[in-house]
Design a protein around this motif. Structure first.
Motif, PDB file in Angstrom:
ATOM      1  N   GLY A 270      36.282   8.296   1.710  1.00  0.00           N
ATOM      2  CA  GLY A 270      34.973   8.868   1.988  1.00  0.00           C
ATOM      3  C   GLY A 270      35.028  10.290   2.497  1.00  0.00           C
ATOM      4  N   ARG A 271      36.063  11.052   2.123  1.00  0.00           N
ATOM      5  CA  ARG A 271      36.204  12.420   2.599  1.00  0.00           C
ATOM      6  C   ARG A 271      35.755  13.459   1.585  1.00  0.00           C
ATOM      7  NH1 ARG A 271      41.005  10.123   5.212  1.00  0.00           N
ATOM      8  NH2 ARG A 271      42.240  10.497   3.323  1.00  0.00           N
ATOM      9  N   VAL A 272      35.497  13.066   0.369  1.00  0.00           N
ATOM     10  CA  VAL A 272      35.077  14.013  -0.661  1.00  0.00           C
ATOM     11  C   VAL A 272      34.319  13.253  -1.748  1.00  0.00           C
ATOM     12  CG1 VAL A 272      37.123  13.822  -2.125  1.00  0.00           C
ATOM     13  CG2 VAL A 272      35.895  16.007  -2.013  1.00  0.00           C
ATOM     14  N   PHE A 273      33.392  13.926  -2.417  1.00  0.00           N
ATOM     15  CA  PHE A 273      32.587  13.340  -3.495  1.00  0.00           C
ATOM     16  C   PHE A 273      32.013  11.983  -3.064  1.00  0.00           C
ATOM     17  CE2 PHE A 273      35.412  16.206  -5.916  1.00  0.00           C
ATOM     18  CZ  PHE A 273      34.450  16.948  -6.572  1.00  0.00           C
ATOM     19  N   GLN A 274      31.424  11.969  -1.893  1.00  0.00           N
ATOM     20  CA  GLN A 274      30.949  10.720  -1.292  1.00  0.00           C
ATOM     21  C   GLN A 274      29.898  10.047  -2.187  1.00  0.00           C
ATOM     22  OE1 GLN A 274      31.476  13.563   0.200  1.00  0.00           O
ATOM     23  NE2 GLN A 274      32.353  13.306   2.241  1.00  0.00           N
ATOM     24  N   GLY A 275      30.151   8.781  -2.483  1.00  0.00           N
ATOM     25  CA  GLY A 275      29.214   7.984  -3.262  1.00  0.00           C
ATOM     26  C   GLY A 275      29.149   8.312  -4.731  1.00  0.00           C
ATOM     27  N   MET A 276      30.037   9.151  -5.229  1.00  0.00           N
ATOM     28  CA  MET A 276      29.989   9.535  -6.639  1.00  0.00           C
ATOM     29  C   MET A 276      30.894   8.642  -7.475  1.00  0.00           C
ATOM     30  SD  MET A 276      29.558  13.633  -6.635  1.00  0.00           S
ATOM     31  CE  MET A 276      28.220  14.365  -5.688  1.00  0.00           C
ATOM     32  N   ARG A 277      30.671   8.690  -8.762  1.00  0.00           N
ATOM     33  CA  ARG A 277      31.327   7.783  -9.699  1.00  0.00           C
ATOM     34  C   ARG A 277      32.143   8.562 -10.713  1.00  0.00           C
ATOM     35  NH1 ARG A 277      28.026   2.844  -9.860  1.00  0.00           N
ATOM     36  NH2 ARG A 277      26.253   3.096  -8.460  1.00  0.00           N
TER      37      ARG A 277
END
Length: 1176
Positions: free
Chosen positions: A873-880
């Protein structure tokens, strides 16, 4: 891309090379707790083997069904390995959270979408079934989802069929696409009666509000962008309209234009077939007033200002037209000249124009002595008429001037802080010194050039270019500093109690009394005020953020909501609605009583009708990224990368990195950015080459592009889809060298696709194996600061030369979320693409090469830095991201085909998946279907690399998204809105209550004035519940005994004659209270004649008796519905009470224009005699 550090040495401690593992069949059974399911939104059933053939497979483009070619003789080996696989644990599947558990609360990332599970009878589930049930529809790619989404700035924006935070709006004109509005942008609106007028760049248009719920007439071709608008009529082409003034007395709309002309337009537009130049309109056979008419023509027009625009205009309480222009110019046109010009026939129009052009009064010349003018020289951007105290306000950005509308005297000049200014507008010594200094420098530089013959021509050219760039930069900085003054005035309005309200660029609203004294300042919002409108006891304020606030007359906040997605630039009252015009051209109507119970009823009813007006669209988007390493590609490479996949998509978005590099280029690019310039020769070549590959012009059209140093992003739309894509904005965020240079950073495009916001961001993050934290910081910086504040280059950029650059507006204002969230967090879908530069951890070069040759991508994915950072959860949070089934795309030797092309030099950089494509749609939960609450739902149909392209040290990557979009049909929703308010009993009762006019009485209906003593007119509000709003106008005036004395004429906007003073002429009466109005005679009035702006005046005693008919118009505070009562005023020099009845003829009443203040018939009966005569 050449890295300057040996990544193999920087890897540190490396794990031992794993032993060779035998492949496991993808179709072998496994336990349910060994995988993480995804969203199964569709009901089709099909078994899909990850190693099976895929119809989307392209030659030499590696996906889940193809291995990397190690040599020319490995095709059979590659075919045999198509059925090799790894266990589900190795592919990255994880157990799903419970149904009640938040998706983003689960630890780590996950493949697929969280949804219900489905297993065989033995409790196991084959992977091919899992891919269908939990990986999306047939033909889609399983997805990995990062942690940390759903909270803070990474929360999916809330959407609904009816916005829960604002009242239901009447969509008169839905938000049009900017690209369809060239030459017809709306900039101002005005409302009168049942008509809504709008000034646009090419003239005027008018809506008949009685037909607002109807559709265009059959066979009528609506203008592009206005297909869903309520029907309207347009004028003939004219110069851009800058201001409007309503003249209900003459049934005219006066408009001021950029070419310096003032034009008049008839309100009574005929809709039957006619061609009447006198009335100034032409029409077709339609009688509905809903469109289908030919453009209507102007009436009286003249050149009001030469070489400068008519920036503001107002009609005073005495029926005069005042106009303001640049440099403090203010001109006045008396009613006598206006009346004469309007009385001329159509064939005498040129004579009327000459009459008006010579009949004005120039207030600057009136206050000029010995060539020095005491008036302020600010551009008169705003004007307002205070009918309560008969004054006129003129305003610039930082100063105000207060005028007496009766005598036209300047009362005072004061600043925005309320301090009176006593200055002369003379050239400052500083300006003169600067001019002399520039002349001196010019002369000295010329002498120096002549004396320095040894300086080369190129050196002198360089110096000249740098000097010119410095001048442009200093001018841009100076203009920016002026525009950034947070105290400048942006709007002005006069309330009915004589209070003046002004809005500032820092969001504050200032209240002034009628004498120009600063009363109070209140601030309820930080965004710039763009418009103010007052009606009754309420003050409406529109902001640059799109928010509308309602205040009472004490400055207390009563309500607020987001009215538009862009600035609210103008507001107007009409009927029971407040109409707001947004900067993008959309017009919405809000009930005057909002917010209230009526809004809740309407919102509920419209939400129940959602199925009637919501539509579902499906499009495919091809997204490609490539670090081109300052090189150029062959046509075959572009076809392999884009051309072969573009045939099945509607939108193509391409992001390139390292289009052009080098210290000199980066420095020049940074300098260009400071003055709004962008572009390069290589960038233009790539745009042209990709456009040619996509058959630009025939199949696709470029919709936008943006370049920042070596970063370039561009988008092309298929012609059939182009009409549904618009409002394309561009943005850039440098990340290199202290966030100042574009060698690293991002460029983005934001566009509306079927009324939904989709953003594409092309990134290039920090390099080197160990720079994980820097890459994370780069993403965070881009996500938080990327602002789409500059217009994109657009399709016309294709015609530019290879060395051309694109000019941007350095002072462009971008929209910002009202709650301070980044603009990317407000989009319905965001796609990140580019060279993210994330590498593989804890692995050697030889291990990576061996795993790649065996296609053990699952083992390599465990070493992927980006995957690990997303799980944490340190980068591109919640992305696919789609499941990677292609070899690492970095680093290769140029022009070396196959996997043998990996870097084999001295440094032997470890292969890595540097080039990636990720996205986030509207789903807050993975199992959501496409709906008004979740308007954009996407899946991945293809995610692959094109390994046969060898022109760069990176391989290009492409991804095809299948996107479902839910949007509203605004015409159908507007029809449903009209049906609800016409049929719902509760809503009808609320609306009827809005039209209640309080009962009022007037103390007399006849006044005779004989001397300077004032007569008092009493108005009482008999209602004990509602405030009564009154306005006194002059319905007609005449000279007794003069020729044609039987005719009563009304001046502009029912203004008073100069011999009559009525104060206050407007006001609000509280329930059960009364107010006294003073009516007095100005016996020694000034008669004036003007020639070319120079007044020829004298004072005299007018011995002719006069008559006037006043009309007391009373409305409620919730609508403009009115009642009225006439007051007859007569000026007599000598008369006795016994003679009154004989001296007053009753015949004159029939000749009075019987119109109310809104142009409609008045509700009072015509009185035929004098009653309750008052003789002072």
């Amino acid at each position: 891309m050449e890295e300057k550090k040996d990544e193999e040495d920087a890897a540190g401690d490396l794990v031992a090379r794993p032993p060779y593992r035998k492949g496991i069949s993808y179709s072998q059974p496994f336990n349910l707790d060994a995988f993480l399911p995804g969203a199964a939104r569709r009901n089709a059933t099909r078994k899909q083997n990850l190693g099976g053939d895929d119809p989307t497979t392209r030659r030499h483009c590696y996906t889940s069904d193809e291995s990397a070619p190690c040599s020319s003789g490995n095709s059979s080996r590659r075919t045999n390995r198509r059925h090799q696989s790894a266990s589900l644990e190795e592919t990255g599947f994880h157990p799903p959270p419970p149904p009640t558990q938040s998706l983003h609360a689960s630890l780590g990332g996950s493949f697929g979408n969280h949804h219900c599970d489905d297993s065989d009878g033995d409790g196991t589930l084959t992977l091919d079934r899992a891919m269908f049930e939990f990986g999306g529809s047939p033909g889609t790619v399983p997805e990995f989802m990062g942690s940390g989404g759903g909270v803070g700035i990474f929360r999916v924006p809330a959407r609904a069929a009816m916005h829960t935070g604002r009242p239901p709006a009447l969509e008169v004109r839905p938000h049009p696409l900017r690209e369809t509005q060239a030459g017809s942008f709306l900039r101002i609106i005005a409302c009168v009666g049942s008509q809504l007028w709008a000034g646009q760049e090419s003239g005027l248009r008018v809506w008949n509000l009685k037909s607002v719920f109807e559709n265009w007439e059959p066979g009528v071709m609506a203008r592009k962008g206005d297909e869903k608008s309520a029907p309207f009529n347009e004028s003939c082409r004219a110069s851009p309209t800058l201001c409007l003034a309503v003249d209900a007395a003459n049934g005219l709309i006066w408009s001021g234009h950029k070419d310096g002309k003032i034009r008049s337009w008839k309100m009574e537009l005929p809709f039957a077939a006619s061609d009447d130049p006198v009335s100034g309109s032409t029409a077709a056979a339609s009688n509905s007033g809903c469109g289908g008419c030919l453009p209507f023509r102007e009436g009286l027009s003249w050149q009001a200002h030469h070489r400068s625009p008519v920036r503001s205009m107002v009609i005073t309480s005495y029926g005069e037209i005042w106009s303001g222009s640049d440099g403090g110019a203010i001109k006045v046109w008396p009613w006598d000249a206006i009346g004469k010009a309007l009385s001329l026939k159509a064939e005498e129009r040129h004579i009327a124009a000459l009459l008006m052009e010579r009949s004005y009064i120039d207030l600057r010349s009136k206050f000029t002595v010995n060539g020095v003018c005491t008036l302020p020289s600010f551009d008169v951007k705003y004007m307002a008429s205070d009918d309560c105290s008969s004054k006129v306000w003129s305003a610039g950005s930082l100063s105000f001037a207060l005028w007496d509308s009766h005598s036209r005297d300047l009362l005072k000049v004061f600043g925005i802080d309320g301090q009176v200014e006593t200055r002369l507008d003379l050239p400052s010594a500083q300006d003169l010194n600067v001019e002399d200094e520039m002349k001196t420098k010019s002369v000295s530089s010329s002498k120096k050039e002549k004396s320095q013959g040894s300086v080369s021509f190129f050196q002198r050219s360089r110096n000249a270019l740098m000097g010119a760039a410095d001048v442009v930069r200093r001018v841009a900085v100076k203009g920016t500093s002026i525009m950034e003054d947070q105290r400048r005035t942006e709007a002005i309005s006069v309330s009915m109690v004589g209070m003046i309200w002004t809005g500032c660029s820092n969001g504050s609203v200032v209240q002034w009394d009628g004498n120009g004294n600063r009363m109070q300042e209140c601030q309820h919002h930080s965004s710039s005020v763009k418009s103010i409108c007052t009606y009754g006891p309420r003050v409406w304020v529109g902001y640059a953020s799109g928010k509308v606030q309602i205040m009472d007359l004490d400055g207390n906040l009563l309500g607020e909501w987001i009215a538009h997605s862009s600035a609210v630039i103008k507001m107007a009252i009409g009927g029971s609605y407040m109409y707001t015009l947004a900067h993008h051209g959309g017009i919405r109507g809000w009930n005057i009583r909002s917010s209230g119970p009526l809004d809740d009823l309407l919102r509920t009813e419209l939400a129940n009708k959602e199925q009637a007006y919501m539509k579902l669209e499906n499009i495919k988007i091809l997204v490609g990224t490539w670090n081109v390493g300052q090189g150029r590609a062959s046509p075959n490479s572009l076809i392999s990368w884009l051309g072969s996949a573009a045939s099945e998509v509607g939108l193509v978005v391409v992001g390139l990195q390292e289009v052009e590099m080098g210290a000199g280029f980066l420095a020049m690019a940074a300098a260009k950015e400071t003055v709004g310039l962008e572009g390069s020769g290589n960038g233009q070549w790539w745009l042209n080459a990709i456009g040619k590959t996509l058959d630009e012009g025939s199949s696709f059209q470029r919709v936008g592009s943006r370049q920042l140093a070596g970063l370039l992003i561009a988008a092309w739309a298929r012609k059939g889809l182009r009409q549904y894509i618009g409002d394309v904005d561009a943005a850039a965020a440098p990340c290199g060298f202290g966030r100042a240079i574009g060698n690293k950073g991002a460029v983005g495009l934001r566009m509306r696709v079927y009324d939904r916001s989709i953003c594409f961001v092309n990134c290039h993050f920090a390099a080197h194996l160990e720079a994980v934290c820097r890459r994370n910081a780069d993403f965070d910086h881009v996500y938080r600061t990327l602002s789409f504040s500059r217009p994109t280059t657009g399709a016309h950029g294709a015609s530019a030369g290879p060395t051309s650059v694109q000019l941007r507006g350095v002072n462009a204002v971008g929209s910002q979320s009202d709650d301070g969230k980044p603009e990317l967090s407000e989009a319905d879908m965001v796609v990140f693409l580019g060279d993210f530069n994330y590498r593989l951890n804890s692995i050697t070069y030889d291990e990576a090469r061996d795993m790649i040759s065996q296609r053990c991508f699952d083992w390599l994915r465990d070493k992927d830095q980006l995957r690990a950072e997303m799980k944490a959860g340190r980068v591109f949070q919640g992305m696919r991201e789609g499941q990677i089934k292609f070899p690492p795309t970095y680093k290769f030797e140029r022009n070396q085909p196959g996997l043998s092309g990996y870097d084999s030099g001295e440094k032997k950089r470890i292969p890595a998946w540097c080039d990636r494509i990720l996205y986030r749609d509207s789903r807050s939960i993975s199992a959501a279907d496409c709906s008004s609450e979740c308007p954009v739902v996407s899946s991945i149909a293809m995610y692959e690399a094109c390994m046969d392209v060898t022109e760069s040290d990176h391989k290009p990557v492409r991804c095809i998204f299948c996107v479902e979009i839910s949007h509203a049909d605004e015409f159908i929703r507007r029809q449903e809105y009209g049906h609800i308010i016409a049929s719902n009993d509760k809503i009808k009762s609320f609306i009827e209550e809005c039209y209640v006019v309080p009962e009022t009485t007037v103390s007399t209906d006849n006044i005779i004035l004989q001397d300077q003593e004032a007569s008092l007119l009493g108005i009482s509000n008999k209602c004990d519940k509602y405030n009564a709003v009154f306005k006194i106008i002059c319905e007609g005036q005449s000279n007794v005994g003069a020729e044609n004395s039987m005719e009563f004429s009304a001046s502009c906007s029912f203004g008073f004659p100069f011999w009559l003073e009525v104060q206050p002429a407007v006001g609000i009466i509280k329930p059960g209270e009364s107010i006294e109005v003073s009516v007095r005679l100005d016996e020694f009035c000034t008669k004036e004649e003007t020639v070319d702006g120079i007044p020829q005046n004298w004072q005299c005693q007018d011995t002719m008796e006069k008559e006037a008919v006043l009309l007391v118009v009373v409305t409620g505070t919730d609508s403009t519905e009115s009642t009225s009562q006439r007051i007859y005023v007569r000026h007599c020099f000598s008369i006795s009470s016994d003679e009154v009845g004989q001296r007053v003829p009753s015949r004159r009443i029939q000749s009075i224009n019987q119109h109310g203040s809104d142009g409609s018939k008045t509700l009072s009966d015509v009185t035929s005699g004098f009653n309750n005569i008052i003789v002072p």
